[in-house]
Design an enzyme around this catalytic site. Sequence first.
Site, PDB file in Angstrom:
ATOM      1  N   HIS A   1       2.280 -17.225  -9.314  1.00  0.00           N
ATOM      2  CA  HIS A   1       2.537 -15.790  -9.362  1.00  0.00           C
ATOM      3  C   HIS A   1       1.997 -15.145  -8.099  1.00  0.00           C
ATOM      4  CE1 HIS A   1      -1.679 -15.538 -10.410  1.00  0.00           C
ATOM      5  NE2 HIS A   1      -1.494 -16.252 -11.492  1.00  0.00           N
TER       6      HIS A   1
HETATM    7  P1  TYD Z   1      -3.234 -16.364 -15.476  1.00  0.00           P
HETATM    8  O1  TYD Z   1      -3.699 -15.420 -14.412  1.00  0.00           O
HETATM    9  O2  TYD Z   1      -1.782 -16.387 -15.784  1.00  0.00           O
HETATM   10  O3  TYD Z   1      -3.730 -17.843 -15.119  1.00  0.00           O
HETATM   11  P2  TYD Z   1      -3.381 -18.767 -13.866  1.00  0.00           P
HETATM   12  O4  TYD Z   1      -3.053 -17.878 -12.741  1.00  0.00           O
HETATM   13  O5  TYD Z   1      -4.607 -19.547 -13.608  1.00  0.00           O
HETATM   14  O6  TYD Z   1      -2.304 -19.703 -14.266  1.00  0.00           O
HETATM   15  O7  TYD Z   1      -4.075 -16.064 -16.783  1.00  0.00           O
HETATM   16  C1  TYD Z   1      -3.998 -16.867 -17.944  1.00  0.00           C
HETATM   17  C2  TYD Z   1      -4.409 -16.024 -19.127  1.00  0.00           C
HETATM   18  O8  TYD Z   1      -5.763 -15.589 -19.013  1.00  0.00           O
HETATM   19  C3  TYD Z   1      -3.566 -14.774 -19.295  1.00  0.00           C
HETATM   20  O9  TYD Z   1      -3.263 -14.638 -20.678  1.00  0.00           O
HETATM   21  C4  TYD Z   1      -4.453 -13.631 -18.884  1.00  0.00           C
HETATM   22  C5  TYD Z   1      -5.851 -14.165 -19.099  1.00  0.00           C
HETATM   23  N1  TYD Z   1      -6.795 -13.660 -18.068  1.00  0.00           N
HETATM   24  C6  TYD Z   1      -7.709 -12.678 -18.380  1.00  0.00           C
HETATM   25  O10 TYD Z   1      -7.758 -12.166 -19.518  1.00  0.00           O
HETATM   26  N2  TYD Z   1      -8.585 -12.263 -17.424  1.00  0.00           N
HETATM   27  C7  TYD Z   1      -8.576 -12.759 -16.161  1.00  0.00           C
HETATM   28  O11 TYD Z   1      -9.396 -12.365 -15.314  1.00  0.00           O
HETATM   29  C8  TYD Z   1      -7.599 -13.771 -15.844  1.00  0.00           C
HETATM   30  C9  TYD Z   1      -7.510 -14.367 -14.461  1.00  0.00           C
HETATM   31  C10 TYD Z   1      -6.733 -14.190 -16.817  1.00  0.00           C
END
Ligand code: TYD
Length: 134
Positions: free
Chosen positions: A50
């Site tokens: 992303h």
């Molecule tokens: P995501 O940012 O999509 O993970 P990655 O980029 O590592 O694949 O986040 C995964 C899940 O965690 C999503 O449901 C949102 C949650 N999240 C939080 O609640 N707080 C945060 O600071 C982060 C980074 C994610």
Amino acid sequence: MINPKLIDLPKILDKRGNLSFFEYPNQLPFEIERTYWIYDVPGGEVRGSHAFKEQQEFIVALSGSFDVVIHDGKEEKRFSLNRSYHGLHIPKMFWRKLENFSTNSLALIVSDKTYDETDYIRDFEEFKRLADEK
Ligand code: TYD
């Protein structure tokens, strides 16, 4: 446009064990609003995939190794992080994914924004369109 950049962090060598750090504004180009970490990643998994409209991040491989693959909408660049005294600064509006995690790797990520789902761009085609407009 500011590009993603590897930043060397101080390394205090000591026979008792080494120490590294980062602080704003000496090593880190932004003030920290949030810290999170990614760990226990099963072999072959990919995290991220992303971009962020506004937030910037700084990523350190505290343990083990992984690759951060960055896309600016036109070109891809791969950064292999495997030292706890190197950090990768990713400005806003870069597509990024983390992959090739080694066993027991630990990714530390600090951001200049609190968590906000509306700041995410999760569709690569939409990202390319938005990056093109800039
Ligand atoms: P995501 O940012 O999509 O993970 P990655 O980029 O590592 O694949 O986040 C995964 C899940 O965690 C999503 O449901 C949102 C949650 N999240 C939080 O609640 N707080 C945060 O600071 C982060 C980074 C994610």
